[in-house]
Design a protein around this motif. Structure first.
Motif, mmCIF file in Angstrom:
data_model
loop_
_atom_site.group_PDB
_atom_site.id
_atom_site.type_symbol
_atom_site.label_atom_id
_atom_site.label_comp_id
_atom_site.label_asym_id
_atom_site.label_seq_id
_atom_site.Cartn_x
_atom_site.Cartn_y
_atom_site.Cartn_z
ATOM 1 N N SER A 208 0.807 -1.221 0.000
ATOM 2 C CA SER A 208 0.000 0.000 0.000
ATOM 3 C C SER A 208 0.840 1.271 0.000
ATOM 4 N N ASP A 209 2.049 1.204 0.538
ATOM 5 C CA ASP A 209 2.936 2.368 0.619
ATOM 6 C C ASP A 209 4.331 1.899 0.220
ATOM 7 N N LEU A 210 4.690 2.137 -1.034
ATOM 8 C CA LEU A 210 5.945 1.613 -1.577
ATOM 9 C C LEU A 210 7.159 2.124 -0.819
ATOM 10 N N GLU A 211 7.159 3.388 -0.454
ATOM 11 C CA GLU A 211 8.300 3.956 0.271
ATOM 12 C C GLU A 211 8.476 3.286 1.639
ATOM 13 N N ARG A 212 7.395 3.142 2.379
ATOM 14 C CA ARG A 212 7.450 2.498 3.700
ATOM 15 C C ARG A 212 7.916 1.050 3.572
ATOM 16 N N SER A 213 7.329 0.320 2.625
ATOM 17 C CA SER A 213 7.692 -1.086 2.453
ATOM 18 C C SER A 213 9.127 -1.245 1.970
ATOM 19 N N THR A 214 9.596 -0.350 1.110
ATOM 20 C CA THR A 214 10.979 -0.412 0.650
ATOM 21 C C THR A 214 11.928 -0.235 1.824
ATOM 22 N N ARG A 215 11.662 0.709 2.718
ATOM 23 C CA ARG A 215 12.500 0.882 3.918
ATOM 24 C C ARG A 215 12.500 -0.390 4.768
ATOM 25 N N TRP A 216 11.297 -0.967 4.972
ATOM 26 C CA TRP A 216 11.158 -2.148 5.833
ATOM 27 C C TRP A 216 11.917 -3.343 5.247
ATOM 28 N N TYR A 217 11.712 -3.622 3.956
ATOM 29 C CA TYR A 217 12.386 -4.759 3.328
ATOM 30 C C TYR A 217 13.886 -4.501 3.183
ATOM 31 N N ARG A 218 14.293 -3.248 2.978
ATOM 32 C CA ARG A 218 15.723 -2.913 2.928
ATOM 33 C C ARG A 218 16.381 -3.316 4.252
ATOM 34 N N ALA A 219 15.730 -3.014 5.372
ATOM 35 C CA ALA A 219 16.271 -3.392 6.683
ATOM 36 C C ALA A 219 16.267 -4.908 6.849
ATOM 37 N N LEU A 220 15.180 -5.568 6.478
ATOM 38 C CA LEU A 220 15.088 -7.023 6.614
ATOM 39 C C LEU A 220 16.151 -7.728 5.777
ATOM 40 N N PHE A 221 16.276 -7.360 4.501
ATOM 41 C CA PHE A 221 17.210 -8.020 3.599
ATOM 42 C C PHE A 221 18.651 -7.548 3.808
ATOM 43 N N GLY A 222 18.819 -6.378 4.427
ATOM 44 C CA GLY A 222 20.164 -5.835 4.610
ATOM 45 C C GLY A 222 20.813 -5.451 3.301
ATOM 46 N N SER A 223 20.006 -5.013 2.346
ATOM 47 C CA SER A 223 20.546 -4.633 1.039
ATOM 48 C C SER A 223 19.654 -3.580 0.390
ATOM 49 N N GLU A 224 20.206 -2.961 -0.632
ATOM 50 C CA GLU A 224 19.489 -1.963 -1.405
ATOM 51 C C GLU A 224 18.753 -2.621 -2.568
ATOM 52 N N PRO A 225 17.655 -2.042 -3.013
ATOM 53 C CA PRO A 225 16.983 -2.569 -4.204
ATOM 54 C C PRO A 225 17.901 -2.493 -5.425
ATOM 55 N N VAL A 226 17.721 -3.429 -6.337
ATOM 56 C CA VAL A 226 18.497 -3.426 -7.576
ATOM 57 C C VAL A 226 17.728 -2.762 -8.713
ATOM 58 N N LEU A 227 16.450 -2.490 -8.476
ATOM 59 C CA LEU A 227 15.610 -1.865 -9.490
ATOM 60 C C LEU A 227 14.511 -1.070 -8.814
ATOM 61 N N ASP A 228 14.277 0.116 -9.308
ATOM 62 C CA ASP A 228 13.155 0.947 -8.867
ATOM 63 C C ASP A 228 12.611 1.600 -10.125
ATOM 64 N N GLU A 229 11.461 1.127 -10.574
ATOM 65 C CA GLU A 229 10.973 1.526 -11.886
ATOM 66 C C GLU A 229 9.493 1.852 -11.844
ATOM 67 N N ASP A 230 9.146 2.968 -12.432
ATOM 68 C CA ASP A 230 7.756 3.369 -12.534
ATOM 69 C C ASP A 230 7.259 2.973 -13.919
ATOM 70 N N GLU A 231 6.441 1.942 -13.955
ATOM 71 C CA GLU A 231 5.912 1.417 -15.223
ATOM 72 C C GLU A 231 4.681 2.221 -15.621
ATOM 73 N N THR A 232 4.887 3.381 -16.188
ATOM 74 C CA THR A 232 3.750 4.225 -16.536
ATOM 75 C C THR A 232 2.822 3.543 -17.536
ATOM 76 N N THR A 233 3.378 2.765 -18.440
ATOM 77 C CA THR A 233 2.505 2.075 -19.396
ATOM 78 C C THR A 233 1.840 0.869 -18.751
ATOM 79 N N GLY A 234 2.510 0.228 -17.793
ATOM 80 C CA GLY A 234 1.949 -0.934 -17.112
ATOM 81 C C GLY A 234 1.046 -0.566 -15.949
ATOM 82 N N GLY A 235 1.067 0.699 -15.546
ATOM 83 C CA GLY A 235 0.168 1.152 -14.498
ATOM 84 C C GLY A 235 0.595 0.812 -13.080
ATOM 85 N N PHE A 236 1.878 0.524 -12.856
ATOM 86 C CA PHE A 236 2.332 0.262 -11.497
ATOM 87 C C PHE A 236 3.780 0.699 -11.338
#
Length: 132
Positions: A15-43
């Motif tokens: 529901s909140d990509l920024e909040r979840s990204t912070r939470w999973y970043r802490a859990l996984f102990g790593s940074e995302p490898v991709l952050d992409e806004d799929e304007t044509t795909g709608g997500f």
């Protein structure tokens, strides 16, 4: 028939990509490898690389539902992360404690042992080890 192929990735809707990204970043102990806004795909999606080439994705859909996750509805029940043995499972339990993530402690069964916890959207997650 060929051998069934291994899973390459799991993607969960949040529901909140920024909040979840912070939470999973802490859990996984790593940074995302991709952050992409799929304007044509709608997500919008953020992807983390895990061991053995597996990926874990977070998806945010504009105008998505505000219903809370419920594993009793058809769809996803939970996502389990593999631990080699009970010792590794115990170390992940300690990591959850360090991150102040509530969990149910280690539960043993004849088929293995697991510790269950939930992400910020209440999505059910688990660390699981095979029986000793």
């Amino acid at each position: 028939m060929a051998e069934f192929p291994p899973m390459t990735h799991v993607a969960v809707t949040v529901s909140d990509l920024e909040r979840s990204t912070r939470w999973y970043r802490a859990l996984f102990g790593s940074e995302p490898v991709l952050d992409e806004d799929e304007t044509t795909g709608g997500f919008h999606h953020t992807v983390f690389a895990l061991a053995n080439g597996q990926l874990f994705g977070l998806h945010a859909h504009p105008g998505g539902s505000d219903c809370a996750f419920d594993e009793r509805r058809p769809g996803l029940d939970h996502v389990a992360f593999a631990c080699r043995d009970r010792t590794e499972l115990e170390s992940w339990c300690h990591r959850l404690d360090d991150l102040d993530i509530q969990h149910g402690g280690i539960v043993d069964a004849h088929y293995g042992s697991g510790v269950q916890f939930r992400d910020p959207d209440h999505i059910a997650l688990e660390f699981f080890a095979p029986p000793a």
